[in-house]
Design a protein around this motif. Structure first.
Motif, short mmCIF file in Angstrom:
data_model
loop_
_atom_site.label_atom_id
_atom_site.label_comp_id
_atom_site.label_asym_id
_atom_site.label_seq_id
_atom_site.Cartn_x
_atom_site.Cartn_y
_atom_site.Cartn_z
N PRO A 421 0.80 -1.35 0.00
CA PRO A 421 -0.10 -0.04 -0.04
C PRO A 421 0.82 1.30 -0.07
O PRO A 421 1.95 1.37 0.71
CB PRO A 421 -0.81 -0.20 1.39
N ASN A 422 0.17 2.35 -0.64
CA ASN A 422 0.99 3.41 -0.72
C ASN A 422 0.03 4.43 -0.81
O ASN A 422 -1.19 4.49 -1.01
CB ASN A 422 1.88 3.66 -1.58
N VAL A 423 0.44 5.84 -0.42
CA VAL A 423 -0.53 7.01 -0.18
C VAL A 423 -0.30 7.99 -1.63
O VAL A 423 0.65 7.48 -2.39
CB VAL A 423 -0.07 7.84 0.87
N GLY A 446 13.20 12.16 -14.70
CA GLY A 446 13.58 13.29 -15.06
C GLY A 446 13.88 14.17 -13.61
O GLY A 446 14.02 13.50 -12.56
N LYS A 447 14.24 15.46 -13.87
CA LYS A 447 14.62 16.01 -12.56
C LYS A 447 13.47 16.50 -11.71
O LYS A 447 12.63 17.42 -12.54
CB LYS A 447 15.33 17.65 -13.10
N ILE A 448 13.52 16.28 -10.61
CA ILE A 448 12.24 16.41 -9.76
C ILE A 448 12.62 17.74 -8.68
O ILE A 448 13.77 17.76 -8.11
CB ILE A 448 11.88 15.42 -9.00
N ALA A 449 11.76 18.85 -8.67
CA ALA A 449 11.97 19.81 -7.93
C ALA A 449 11.56 19.63 -6.44
O ALA A 449 12.30 20.15 -5.56
CB ALA A 449 11.10 21.15 -8.46
N GLU A 450 10.44 19.01 -6.19
CA GLU A 450 9.86 18.76 -5.03
C GLU A 450 8.89 17.80 -5.11
O GLU A 450 8.12 17.31 -5.95
CB GLU A 450 9.18 19.87 -4.39
N VAL A 451 8.77 16.82 -4.03
CA VAL A 451 7.89 15.74 -3.50
C VAL A 451 7.00 16.39 -2.38
O VAL A 451 7.86 16.40 -1.35
CB VAL A 451 8.78 14.53 -3.46
N ARG A 452 5.84 16.33 -2.49
CA ARG A 452 4.84 16.31 -1.16
C ARG A 452 3.99 15.34 -1.09
O ARG A 452 3.49 14.44 -1.77
CB ARG A 452 4.08 17.58 -1.46
N GLU A 453 4.26 14.95 0.45
CA GLU A 453 3.28 13.83 0.82
C GLU A 453 2.28 14.23 1.69
O GLU A 453 2.40 15.38 2.47
CB GLU A 453 4.37 12.93 1.47
N PRO A 454 1.23 13.53 1.99
CA PRO A 454 0.02 13.82 3.01
C PRO A 454 0.57 13.66 4.42
O PRO A 454 1.27 12.74 4.60
CB PRO A 454 -1.01 12.92 2.82
N THR A 497 2.26 15.68 14.60
CA THR A 497 1.93 15.84 13.15
C THR A 497 2.74 14.53 12.40
O THR A 497 4.21 14.63 12.67
CB THR A 497 2.37 16.98 12.56
N LEU A 498 2.28 13.81 11.73
CA LEU A 498 3.09 12.66 11.30
C LEU A 498 2.88 12.27 9.57
O LEU A 498 1.80 12.72 9.21
CB LEU A 498 2.48 11.19 11.90
N PRO A 499 3.82 11.92 9.10
CA PRO A 499 3.51 11.65 7.66
C PRO A 499 2.59 10.31 7.27
O PRO A 499 2.72 9.43 8.05
CB PRO A 499 4.83 11.19 6.93
N MET A 500 1.77 10.65 6.40
CA MET A 500 0.71 9.51 6.59
C MET A 500 1.19 8.40 6.02
O MET A 500 0.94 6.92 6.51
CB MET A 500 -0.47 9.97 5.62
N ALA A 501 2.13 8.20 5.21
CA ALA A 501 2.70 7.02 4.68
C ALA A 501 3.34 5.89 5.83
O ALA A 501 3.24 4.76 5.91
CB ALA A 501 3.91 7.36 3.84
#
Length: 656
Positions: A421-423, A446-454, A497-501
């Motif tokens: 499973p993943n979010v 490719g080139k990634i600027a930012e990754v946002r997670e819930p 506050t915790l990452p949902m993953a």
């Protein structure tokens, strides 16, 4: 009873034990149970004598057992048919000892003259809905609340107020329901009714003496609760002469009869053989049967204002009866639909694939029918190079995912593989484009600027002895402490506050094991945060196996790669050629294991003689292995997929 929420601290809790048997009816203070025949027939019921209520509580605080006692006292279930947790109909509910589906039931109740509670004497009809307690099934609770005017807030007198107690209380207050506070399990040796009655009164804003005290196991005090329901619950309000309007709050698929729709009538009435219209789709059907649940289906000529009942139209298409839709008459129907429900957003995504590819159409039909019964389930088709055709499914949590897979396998006789499973992640590229990633295979190159997670706001209630242990666990999961309050000398509320993953995999299990089962957890999604996340691919002989890919935090990537590569080395059988198993981030290999080749003993027939003959045979074998490695494919057995994916994302993140 006031409905003002005190500005006191929130609280949360943990489970109790199941009931083994029904108590002797003679042990109840009420002698003869009321005969179900004394109840007015559905459809002819004056709304003034109707009382619609639900029971809400934390997990295992005794909702289903209290429902059992009410069924027994009102006489709708006789002693021969009685069993513990009567309204838990599914095998999986009875095996796990939890409620998964809300269940509605109609019960007659006669309030005696001169009762101690001051309720108006007479015959009444009670419509009760028993609800789940687990956070993954909160959507079931919120739908049930829309069919009621009051809620019994049940609290374990030995455990006190816990996480889901508060979460469900806020849902009920948001639905503008009248709250009836009840303390259960006062017969336990560890019960502290005075302490927890004061705690409960402080939260609701009532007097501690107004908190009812019962033992659902023995039946003590349940008669008083029924009288208080009659006294405190407002009668349903609606216009009997207006065009019919009924809200669909649940549905189920019956193999022989088609879709069975559960409704709460708000205005007008629905009669047998009427032609009805679903307002969202415009579909028109004839009602073949209408009735109420008491606790088995009972046919009726019609159901009117305030009634909770069921409709059968013989429709086999499950999309024709959507939860939250409004049912009205085809001719002279209502112009405006009822409010309906806010559709829940899936929190966790996982792929479901049939082990036998021929079962794909069966899986599609099964998901259609299950979605009718579980409106929180979302799915769409997807294809995996390793696993074939399947579906990407969205769930409200890991337990929801586990129950859904279990139900598909039991009820539709399917053998399934579920991916890790993943979010949902939001990936922003350097060129400004934004990608929504629900599956590691969708992770852009490719080139990634930012990754946002819930991220989620988690509330943990625990004895104060375990503060250090909980803080250590939350820090390992990249949590940030938002605050901490002492509810009493020995109980503390912690807000993180915790990452949902990290919440959805094994956080709850670890929290329970590290606090000996005393801590409880509630959480809600609050937004997103930027994080240093990477996609880890698993390569077999240089080819990526998409089913094993995962999106993890960079600090955990190495441990995840080593763990899965080591596991696959043990699970994949040896081939005729050497097979490298590699974990990679992009083009960089971060871990490797090697499955040694099976070698035939080509020198077995050589005994004595010239060494050059042996060398020639070995060189010939070496060339053959080299040629086979170029054209050979690694066969991964289904058992390896199942074993590797069952608990793949268990790599613990290193402490910062």
């Amino acid at each position: 009873m006031g409905r003002i929420l005190a500005h006191g601290p929130h609280r949360i809790g943990s489970p109790c034990r199941p009931v083994e048997q029904w108590p002797d009816p003679q042990s109840s203070s009420r002698k003869p149970p009321v005969s179900s025949k004394s109840a007015p027939p559905p459809g002819h019921t004056d709304p003034a004598i109707l009382r619609n209520f639900c029971i809400i509580a934390h997990i295992d605080h005794g909702k289903s057992t209290l429902a059992d006692r009410m069924l027994q006292l009102t006489g709708v279930v006789d002693e021969r048919a009685a069993r513990a947790q009567y309204l838990d109909r599914m095998d999986i509910e009875r095996e796990r000892g939890i409620t998964i589906k809300s269940q509605a039931v109609r019960m007659p109740w006669t309030v005696a003259e001169g009762n101690d509670e001051g309720a108006e004497p007479g015959d009444y009809v009670l419509n009760m809905i028993d609800t789940p307690g687990h956070v993954d099934f909160t959507y079931e609770v919120s739908r049930s609340l829309e069919a009621c005017e009051a809620a019994i807030l049940l609290v374990d007198a030995a455990q006190g107020i816990e996480a889901q107690t508060l979460a469900n209380l806020y849902l009920a207050l948001g639905a503008d329901l009248h709250i009836i506070p009840v303390l259960n399990k006062i017969d336990l040796p560890s019960a502290q009714p005075e302490k927890y009655a004061a705690e409960l009164a402080g939260i609701i804003g009532c007097d501690p003496d107004d908190v009812l005290q019962v033992s659902a196991k023995t039946g003590l005090g349940v008669e008083k609760v029924l009288n208080e329901i009659v006294k405190q619950t407002p009668a349903p309000v609606g216009d009997a002469d207006a065009p019919a309007r009924a809200l669909i709050f649940d549905s189920v698929y019956d193999t022989y009869r088609g879709v069975v729709t559960y409704v709460r009538v708000v205005d007008g009435k629905l009669s047998h053989r009427d032609r009805i219209k679903m307002m969202s789709t415009g579909a028109v059907h004839e009602m073949l049967e209408v009735g109420v649940i008491s606790p088995e289906p009972v046919k009726a000529g019609e159901i009117g204002v305030g009634e909770v009942g069921y409709l059968i139209t013989g429709v086999k298409d499950v999309r024709q009866s959507r939860v939250g839709d409004t049912v009205t008459s085809q001719h002279g129907g209502a112009a405006e639909p009822l409010g309906g429900y806010k559709h829940p957003n899936p929190m966790v995504f996982a792929g479901l694939y049939p082990i036998d590819g021929d079962d794909y159409p069966t899986l599609r039909d099964a998901l259609d029918k299950l979605q009718l019964n579980d409106a929180a389930l979302a799915y769409e088709p997807e294809t995996s190079g390793a696993l074939g055709f399947g579906f990407r499914c969205g769930f409200l949590g890991l337990l929801h995912m586990e129950i859904t897979r279990d139900r598909l396998e039991r009820e539709f006789d399917l053998d399934l593989i579920s991916t890790a499973p993943n979010v949902v992640y939001q990936v922003t590229m350097e060129d400004g484009s934004v990608h929504e990633v629900t599956n590691p295979s969708e992770y852009p190159e490719g080139k990634i600027a930012e990754v946002r997670e819930p991220v989620v706001k988690a509330t943990i209630l625990s004895p104060s002895d375990y503060i250090g242990t909980i803080m250590e666990l939350c820090q390992a999961k990249r949590g940030q402490l938002g605050g901490m309050d002492y509810l009493s000398e020995d109980r503390v509320e912690m807000r993180y506050t915790l990452p949902m993953a990290d919440i959805v995999f094994d956080f709850f299990d670890q929290l329970k094991s590290r606090t000996k089962g005393y801590a409880s957890l509630d959480y809600e999604v609050t937004g997103e945060q930027a994080a240093d996340l990477v996609k880890v691919d698993i390569l077999l002989q240089g080819e990526t196996v998409d089913a094993f890919s995962a999106i993890v935090h960079r600090d955990a990537a190495y441990s995840y790669g080593v763990m899965l590569a080591g596991k696959l080395k043990d699970l994949i059988p040896r081939q005729q050629f050497e097979v490298p198993i590699q974990a990679a981030i992009g083009a960089r290999i971060i871990a490797r294991e090697t499955i040694r080749a099976i070698r035939k003993d080509v020198l077995a027939k050589c005994y004595g003689g010239d060494i050059t003959r042996k060398r020639k045979l070995l060189e010939k074998q070496k060339e053959g292995k080299k040629r086979m490695k170029m054209v050979g494919r690694v066969e991964v057995p289904q058992e390896a997929f199942i074993a590797a994916l069952s608990n793949a994302p268990s790599a613990e993140k290193p402490k910062k």
